[in-house]
Motif scaffolding. Sequence first.
Motif, PDB file in Angstrom:
ATOM      1  N   GLU A 195      -7.372   2.176  -3.389  1.00 27.59           N
ATOM      2  CA  GLU A 195      -6.294   1.371  -3.646  1.00 27.59           C
ATOM      3  C   GLU A 195      -6.911   0.447  -5.074  1.00 27.59           C
ATOM      4  O   GLU A 195      -7.947   0.769  -5.435  1.00 27.59           O
TER       5      GLU A 195
ATOM      6  N   ASN B  33      -6.777  -3.281  -6.678  1.00 29.11           N
ATOM      7  CA  ASN B  33      -6.568  -4.831  -6.264  1.00 29.11           C
ATOM      8  C   ASN B  33      -6.143  -5.712  -7.600  1.00 29.11           C
ATOM      9  O   ASN B  33      -6.958  -5.555  -8.584  1.00 29.11           O
TER      10      ASN B  33
ATOM     11  N   LYS C  21       0.754  -1.022  -0.080  1.00 26.05           N
ATOM     12  CA  LYS C  21       0.065  -0.301   0.056  1.00 26.05           C
ATOM     13  C   LYS C  21       0.674   1.403  -0.073  1.00 26.05           C
ATOM     14  O   LYS C  21       0.325   2.271  -0.528  1.00 26.05           O
TER      15      LYS C  21
ATOM     16  N   GLY D  72      -4.624  -7.817   2.329  1.00 19.25           N
ATOM     17  CA  GLY D  72      -5.811  -7.370   1.686  1.00 19.25           C
ATOM     18  C   GLY D  72      -6.901  -8.157   2.562  1.00 19.25           C
ATOM     19  O   GLY D  72      -6.768  -8.542   3.568  1.00 19.25           O
TER      20      GLY D  72
END
Length: 351
Positions: A308, A310, A132, A184
């Motif tokens: 974010e 993914n 991150k 996650g």
Amino acid sequence: MKIKLGLLYGGKSAEHEVSLLTARAVSQAINFDKYEVYPIYITKTGEWRKGSALAGPAESTKTLQFGLETSKPNSIASFLPVENDDASKLDVIFPLLHGPNGEDGTVQGLLEVLNLPYVGNGVLASAAGMDKVVMKQLFAQAGLTQVPYVHFIRKNWKSNQEALLQQMEESLQWPLFVKPANLGSSVGITKAANREELIKAVELAFKYDRKIIVEQGIVARELEMSVLGNDNPKCSVVGEVLPTKDFYDYEAKYEDGTTNYAIPAVVSAELLKKMEDAAVRAFKVLDCSGLVRADFFVTDEEEVIINEVNTMPGFTPISMYPKLWIESGLSYSDLIEELITLALERYEEKQ
Ligand code: ADP
Ligand code: MG
Ligand code: MG
């Protein structure tokens, strides 16, 4: 000649079962006239098992699991496309793995070394998307708006706790979100409303990672968009996550059924355009390929703040990523087909 497709699933991560469900759904959606499907199963203890071609769609996750679990473990080398072993000559791999060792570039690196084309993001995008802090630094480069944050490693926390607490209290507004850098599914994430909770949250996050990130909390809509493509990525309609509890934590994602979803979400044309622009910029700055789900916070003033991306989002037919495509007019089968085509195109481009 049929295309030999390896489905790579299971894995050591907490998402082993989810991966099995995905593998079953994918095998059921694949066109067996066009593809020969080879299961490659990673057991919970991390052993690799290779099965013979599936005769047809897998009826249950057990078909994909038990037959292979008891078979002999394969060496990684047996996955090399060698001349004298036809079953090994797979044309393309679809990794259906999430989290560490699946989504973080490690498996992708292995497939690169084996010279096998594979679906989805490459080593760099997968690794950068899993961290991150690195992800946010790249997003900043791309001019994307983000929440204010602070990051530090365990060693600095141990030696400099008071200074770090002061820095956070001065630069960020409560509540804060404390997260392990490389995870996650909301694992290890806590919302902290004061110093005492912050210290506990930091200690918890350090159980999962040596590096953590602390963000300023924001009150906003959580909107998500699916991106698909290589050099010219396309965006799906928008979906909205509507947690009924404090935030979208692990239980809300997988267990307690308290979360509602709006697919598609109600968004203005102007907001949609801003989100598309941000999603494509995020995709490009991480050098993504294949697919990404881009997750945003959107304020009442319609400010688009990226949370974010993914790089291997949930991929069962009821997961957000495929559902947004279905809503955009692309069926689950066609989506799989498109991802395989993109994988082969990307491989060709690199040669
Ligand atoms: P993960 O990669 O584990 O999904 P996220 O960064 O997406 O981690 O955080 C999980 C959830 O926590 C988000 O979906 C959101 O509900 C909440 N959250 C995370 N960061 C913030 C923030 N800065 N402000 C408000 N809510 C947040
Ligand atoms: Mg995530
Ligand atoms: Mg998330």
